[in-house]
Design an enzyme around this catalytic site. Structure first.
Site, PDB file in Angstrom:
ATOM      1  N   ASP A 140      -6.700  -1.600   1.240  1.00 53.99           N
ATOM      2  CA  ASP A 140      -7.151  -0.640   2.237  1.00 53.99           C
ATOM      3  C   ASP A 140      -7.811  -1.445   3.357  1.00 53.99           C
ATOM      4  O   ASP A 140      -8.697  -2.271   3.085  1.00 53.99           O
ATOM      5  CB  ASP A 140      -8.166   0.322   1.593  1.00 53.99           C
ATOM      6  CG  ASP A 140      -8.408   1.570   2.407  1.00 53.99           C
ATOM      7  OD1 ASP A 140      -7.563   1.893   3.260  1.00 53.99           O
ATOM      8  OD2 ASP A 140      -9.429   2.230   2.180  1.00 53.99           O
TER       9      ASP A 140
ATOM     10  N   ARG B  32      -5.251   1.899  -4.657  1.00 56.09           N
ATOM     11  CA  ARG B  32      -4.396   1.201  -3.709  1.00 56.09           C
ATOM     12  C   ARG B  32      -4.542  -0.305  -3.839  1.00 56.09           C
ATOM     13  O   ARG B  32      -5.601  -0.811  -4.214  1.00 56.09           O
ATOM     14  CB  ARG B  32      -4.663   1.638  -2.263  1.00 56.09           C
ATOM     15  CG  ARG B  32      -5.990   1.273  -1.642  1.00 56.09           C
ATOM     16  CD  ARG B  32      -7.147   2.153  -2.036  1.00 56.09           C
ATOM     17  NE  ARG B  32      -6.873   3.575  -1.920  1.00 56.09           N
ATOM     18  CZ  ARG B  32      -7.225   4.302  -0.861  1.00 56.09           C
ATOM     19  NH1 ARG B  32      -7.827   3.746   0.155  1.00 56.09           N
ATOM     20  NH2 ARG B  32      -7.004   5.602  -0.852  1.00 56.09           N
TER      21      ARG B  32
ATOM     22  N   ASP C 193      -9.690  -0.555   6.847  1.00 50.74           N
ATOM     23  CA  ASP C 193     -10.210   0.500   7.714  1.00 50.74           C
ATOM     24  C   ASP C 193     -10.955  -0.101   8.898  1.00 50.74           C
ATOM     25  O   ASP C 193     -11.722  -1.064   8.743  1.00 50.74           O
ATOM     26  CB  ASP C 193     -11.183   1.405   6.953  1.00 50.74           C
ATOM     27  CG  ASP C 193     -10.484   2.386   6.031  1.00 50.74           C
ATOM     28  OD1 ASP C 193      -9.314   2.729   6.306  1.00 50.74           O
ATOM     29  OD2 ASP C 193     -11.102   2.805   5.036  1.00 50.74           O
TER      30      ASP C 193
ATOM     31  N   ARG D 233       0.850  -1.195   0.000  1.00 53.38           N
ATOM     32  CA  ARG D 233       0.000   0.000   0.000  1.00 53.38           C
ATOM     33  C   ARG D 233       0.885   1.244   0.000  1.00 53.38           C
ATOM     34  O   ARG D 233       1.811   1.359   0.780  1.00 53.38           O
ATOM     35  CB  ARG D 233      -0.894   0.006   1.242  1.00 53.38           C
ATOM     36  CG  ARG D 233      -1.562   1.346   1.579  1.00 53.38           C
ATOM     37  CD  ARG D 233      -2.652   1.698   0.589  1.00 53.38           C
ATOM     38  NE  ARG D 233      -3.192   3.028   0.842  1.00 53.38           N
ATOM     39  CZ  ARG D 233      -4.226   3.274   1.657  1.00 53.38           C
ATOM     40  NH1 ARG D 233      -4.808   2.289   2.313  1.00 53.38           N
ATOM     41  NH2 ARG D 233      -4.669   4.506   1.814  1.00 53.38           N
TER      42      ARG D 233
END
Length: 199
Positions: A127, A124, A129, A115
């Site tokens: 990811d 990307r 989160d 990343r």
């Protein structure tokens, strides 16, 4: 580097540690539920998402309890057609890690899959989160909880609703109602694809 079943950032976990972590739900103090959103729009997207799930599962103090179906979605915050489509999914985990340590682990997993953070909403490889951590509410700029834009994102809400139809997003209400409000335009279920829950 081709993602593998194990996390390339760490050494193999000793069997004794694995056994301890396997018992975390009942023996370690105060395990918490967390919701993690996964996305990738570069490289082999499905393989990357599976690698991320496996890497998270290799984390001491964390157990992946559910993985959503895969969705294909248009990139957020950019001009249409300027980036490849994303594969998105949600993982429900139970963990004894505090939010700050979970964030560090999420970043380590992202970095393992190369990343690069050069621009906001840039393409990307991966990811990861933290959408929610128990009922914790925090306005810490390093880790705002729950995720400040999760309630607006169908690519988070749709897979989350699939794995937990009764889920609530603290401060915003039922995920089902939030998903109805934002709609699912540009978010397509990929019923031909599947992520495996780690054994």
């Amino acid at each position: 580097m081709k993602p593998t079943q194990s996390d390339p950032t760490v050494q193999p976990v000793p069997a004794s540690v694995v056994a301890t972590v396997d018992a975390a739900d009942v023996t370690l103090s105060n395990p918490r539920w967390a919701v993690l959103a996964l996305g990738a729009n570069l490289g082999n997207r499905l393989e990357t998402l599976q690698g991320a799930v496996d890497a998270l599962a290799d984390t001491p103090g964390l157990r992946v309890k559910a993985v959503s179906p895969v969705y294909e979605t248009e990139p957020w915050g950019v001009e249409p057609g300027t980036q490849p489509a994303y594969f998105n999914a949600v993982a429900l985990v139970k963990t004894t890690l505090p939010p700050s340590s979970l964030l560090e682990r999420a970043h380590a997993v992202e970095e393992a899959f190369h990343r690069v953070r050069e621009e906001r909403w840039g393409a990307r490889t991966l990811d990861v989160d933290i959408v929610a951590y128990a009922d914790v509410v925090s306005d810490d700029p390093v880790l705002t909880l729950p995720h400040p834009r999760a309630h607006q994102r169908a690519f988070v809400l749709a897979p989350w609703h699939d794995v937990d139809p009764d889920a609530q997003l603290t401060g915003h209400g039922p995920v089902a109602a939030l998903l109805t409000a934002v709609g699912s335009t540009g978010v397509t279920p990929r019923t031909d694809l599947e992520l495996r829950l780690p054994e």
